[in-house]
Design an enzyme around this catalytic site. Structure first.
Site, PDB file in Angstrom:
ATOM      1  N   HIS A   1       7.679  -7.571   6.740  1.00 44.15           N
ATOM      2  CA  HIS A   1       6.793  -6.526   7.219  1.00 44.15           C
ATOM      3  C   HIS A   1       6.252  -6.858   8.609  1.00 44.15           C
ATOM      4  O   HIS A   1       5.707  -7.925   8.824  1.00 44.15           O
ATOM      5  CB  HIS A   1       5.633  -6.315   6.234  1.00 44.15           C
ATOM      6  CG  HIS A   1       4.924  -5.028   6.487  1.00 44.15           C
ATOM      7  ND1 HIS A   1       5.486  -3.820   6.156  1.00 44.15           N
ATOM      8  CD2 HIS A   1       3.752  -4.738   7.088  1.00 44.15           C
ATOM      9  CE1 HIS A   1       4.672  -2.849   6.523  1.00 44.15           C
ATOM     10  NE2 HIS A   1       3.613  -3.372   7.091  1.00 44.15           N
TER      11      HIS A   1
ATOM     12  N   SER B   1       3.936   0.638   9.813  1.00 47.79           N
ATOM     13  CA  SER B   1       3.054   0.265   8.707  1.00 47.79           C
ATOM     14  C   SER B   1       2.045   1.392   8.412  1.00 47.79           C
ATOM     15  O   SER B   1       2.460   2.532   8.207  1.00 47.79           O
ATOM     16  CB  SER B   1       2.370  -1.066   9.039  1.00 47.79           C
ATOM     17  OG  SER B   1       1.722  -1.563   7.918  1.00 47.79           O
TER      18      SER B   1
ATOM     19  N   ASP C   1      10.783  -6.999   3.292  1.00 42.42           N
ATOM     20  CA  ASP C   1       9.465  -6.365   3.335  1.00 42.42           C
ATOM     21  C   ASP C   1       8.971  -6.151   1.919  1.00 42.42           C
ATOM     22  O   ASP C   1       9.665  -5.576   1.078  1.00 42.42           O
ATOM     23  CB  ASP C   1       9.577  -5.011   4.074  1.00 42.42           C
ATOM     24  CG  ASP C   1       8.221  -4.421   4.409  1.00 42.42           C
ATOM     25  OD1 ASP C   1       7.222  -4.754   3.732  1.00 42.42           O
ATOM     26  OD2 ASP C   1       8.154  -3.613   5.360  1.00 42.42           O
TER      27      ASP C   1
END
Ligand SMILES: *[C@@H]1O[C@H](CO)[C@@H](O)[C@H](O)[C@H]1NC(C)=O
Ligand SMILES: *[C@@H]1O[C@H](CO)[C@@H](O)[C@H](O)[C@H]1NC(C)=O
Length: 325
Positions: A297, A165, A267
């Site tokens: 995610h 991320s 995601d």
């Protein structure tokens, strides 16, 4: 619209809780109630006695800005004969805003045959761009200059840079910075971009379809960019939109490590991640793409999910291939 993912009920509750806590800590004037968030962000102390075959310790880089890292040493890593472990320099996720290197959520060894250095960098909104990139680069320099003092039985010539991320975004920018610097010992030979956080002004299909996906919503990505980017900039800032209209670096001129980009099929950021992969490819970089169909995610961090083990498997394949090349 929300996606109808089949999640174990425990995770379902956990995701709602994470979302609720983050909402609770964000103030209307754009600042964060850090003290309140710290109450929820449980920490793990380092452990000398190996846990799952890995021991951990913490090393300070610069105390005046609380820059330090947690070192994960697999068994055999403190043994002379095993001085050829690769090193993974890792940046945790959390939108540049949440978590620390010792957060419960991130204090995980991935059962990789590697020494891992997980960097505790400064957080937004208290510290905005480019503090996080500076801290990441400082960690590489520190490793380069102090490698012998650290007595890590690993090979600094075999370094992978990695992050998930926001940590994946950080790793990209640190690797770009590192390309212009002459290290004595450290050599980056691979980059693991695990569902990296990239973005832009445009709303992609995935952002429109999954705007209320688990863990990360469109509302929160917008907030994270605002908290991180300099005041007055938009999401096309080159920190976010690396290959966008304001892109500042010609990647074809950058000596960049071989890269593996992970995309989660569910995601919200997947279109940005795919564009990142395509951008690197167009710039002539060696880059590979792995799409994990059911992953949303942050999936890789949840060991309860079968997708999580797929990430680890692919990481191992990528590393092994580079190391035996
Ligand atoms: C935001 O609000 C908090 C709490 O009300 C306050 O302590 C802080 O100074 C404010 N910050 C800014 C930049 O307005
Ligand atoms: C440590 O961090 C402080 C604050 O960012 C900075 O002023 C100082 O130069 C740093 N020290 C070293 C040795 O890099």
């Amino acid at each position: 619209m929300s996606t109808s993912l089949k999640l174990p009920w425990k995770l379902h509750i956990l995701f709602h809780l994470i979302y609720f806590i983050q909402k609770l800590c964000v103030r209307s004037n754009g600042t964060l109630n850090r003290r309140l968030h710290n109450l929820f962000d449980l920490k793990n102390p380092p452990t000398k006695t190996p846990k799952n075959g890995v021991s951990t310790s913490d090393t300070v880089i610069n105390s005046s800005r609380n820059l330090w890292f947690r070192l994960y040493t697999p068994q055999g890593g403190d043994n002379e004969e095993n001085s050829n472990f690769p090193i993974i320099i890792y940046f945790h996720g959390g939108g540049f805003t949440f978590f620390k290197a010792d957060s419960f959520a991130y204090d995980n060894s991935l059962e990789l045959q590697a020494v891992i250095i997980s960097v505790n960098y400064r957080l937004a909104p208290e510290h905005k761009f480019p503090s996080q990139y500076e801290d990441g680069f400082e960690a590489l320099k520190f490793l380069d200059e102090n490698f012998d003092k650290l007595s890590i039985n690993a090979d600094p010539g075999l370094c992978f840079i990695a992050g998930d991320s926001a940590g994946g975004n950080l790793a990209h920018h640190v690797a770009v910075k590192a390309a212009k610097y002459e290290f004595q010992r450290v050599k980056l030979i691979g980059y693991l971009a695990i569902q990296p956080f990239f973005g832009g002004e445009e709303r992609t299909e995935a952002e429109k379809c999954n705007s209320r996906a688990p863990v990360l919503t469109l509302e929160s990505t917008d907030w994270f960019w605002k908290a991180f980017l300099p005041d007055g900039s938009d999401r096309d800032h080159p920190a976010a939109n690396v290959f966008g209209p304001k892109s500042a670096v010609d990647m074809s001129q950058v000596e960049f490590p071989e890269t593996l980009v992970f995309i989660g099929g569910s995601d919200i950021l997947k279109d940005w991640q795919r564009r990142y992969y395509e951008g690197l490819k167009k710039a002539g970089k060696e880059v590979h793409l792995v799409e994990i169909p059911g992953a949303f995610h942050g999936s890789y961090a949840f060991k309860e999910l079968k997708e999580s083990s797929l990430f680890v498997k692919e990481i191992k394949i990528f590393m092994k291939r580079i190391l035996t090349d």
